[in-house]
Design an enzyme around this catalytic site. Sequence first.
Site: not given
Ligand code: BJW
Length: 257
Positions: A76, A109, A125, A154
């Site tokens: 990536r 990122v 993120h 590290c």
């Molecule tokens: C277009 C298009 C075009 C395409 N024009 N549109 C509450 C409920 C349930 C679960 C949880 C909750 N709170 C927390 C959680 C757990 C978890 C979570 O959310 N899980 C869910 C899956 C349910 N969250 C976490 O773990 C977070 N941490 C946390 O909550 O910590 C709590 C804690 C407290 C105390 C101690 C310890 C912990 C952290 C989340 C980190 C996410 N990380 C990633 C990886 C980042 C690094 C990397 O890039 O590799 O972040 S995962 C991935 O998802 C990445 C993204 O930033 C993120 C969001 O994805 P995104 O950007 O929405 O992409 P897609 O592919 O999902 O969607 C693309 C969209 O674009 C689509 O809708 C298309 O239609 C659209 N599209 N072309 C416009 N041209």
Amino acid sequence: MTGTAESSAIEAVAHALAAARHVAVLTGAGVSAESGVPTFRDAQTGLWARYDPMKLATPEAFLRDPQTAWDWYRWRRRLVTEVKPNAGHKAIAALADRVPRFTLVTQNVDGLHQRAGSADVIEFHGNLFEDKCASCDLREPAEPSDHGDAPPRCESSGEVMTPGVVLFGEEIPKRVLEQSQLAATDCDVFLVVGTSSWVYPAAGLADTARGFGATIVEINTEATPLSETADHVLRGPSGEIMPALLDALERNAGVTQ
Ligand code: BJW
């Protein structure tokens, strides 16, 4: 003008932007899709078709099989350095100069917003071009390295490092979370662009903004959990919708001057 979103909806959002004191924007992977960066939902392409990106972006993936996790992140890194910001990134950068106050929070990122000219980007993120040690918190700029090279260790703790991004289950850095929540509570218009609105706490920022009275606008090619509650949904690619919004805003400014 885009052939997807209704022009009346674009005009309505431009009107809200013209009246806004503070505009906040949350972006996701969809904004970089038109630059050639696969989204998380679409990322299972070519070499990586066998892997689920949502499982690779976890601390468990780095513990279980650091080589594969690192190969994916290095792939990536290389991909992102080879692509360019698109019209969506550029329109978001230009929007900052058209409104009194502007905050950009990105879940991406890849650094493409900054390369398009956006300043003070809140990287919710983290950043792909850093390495971090989960054990001693050391962070350093990423060394250029290749697919197949051993995972970096590290120099202080000896542990395998991870990229400087927030993996699933990891906490969002406190300052980043606070700045983003503050923007959500203060803005008048909250644009949610190219994100599936599945991943929390980023997805919760729109609820916060709505609770504090902001107009919520979703820009996405597909329906998401936010679509039902957003005040306006502009359906289409951000590389078309964002420039169309900017044009409509300029026309609005011309009319009110
Ligand atoms: C277009 C298009 C075009 C395409 N024009 N549109 C509450 C409920 C349930 C679960 C949880 C909750 N709170 C927390 C959680 C757990 C978890 C979570 O959310 N899980 C869910 C899956 C349910 N969250 C976490 O773990 C977070 N941490 C946390 O909550 O910590 C709590 C804690 C407290 C105390 C101690 C310890 C912990 C952290 C989340 C980190 C996410 N990380 C990633 C990886 C980042 C690094 C990397 O890039 O590799 O972040 S995962 C991935 O998802 C990445 C993204 O930033 C993120 C969001 O994805 P995104 O950007 O929405 O992409 P897609 O592919 O999902 O969607 C693309 C969209 O674009 C689509 O809708 C298309 O239609 C659209 N599209 N072309 C416009 N041209």
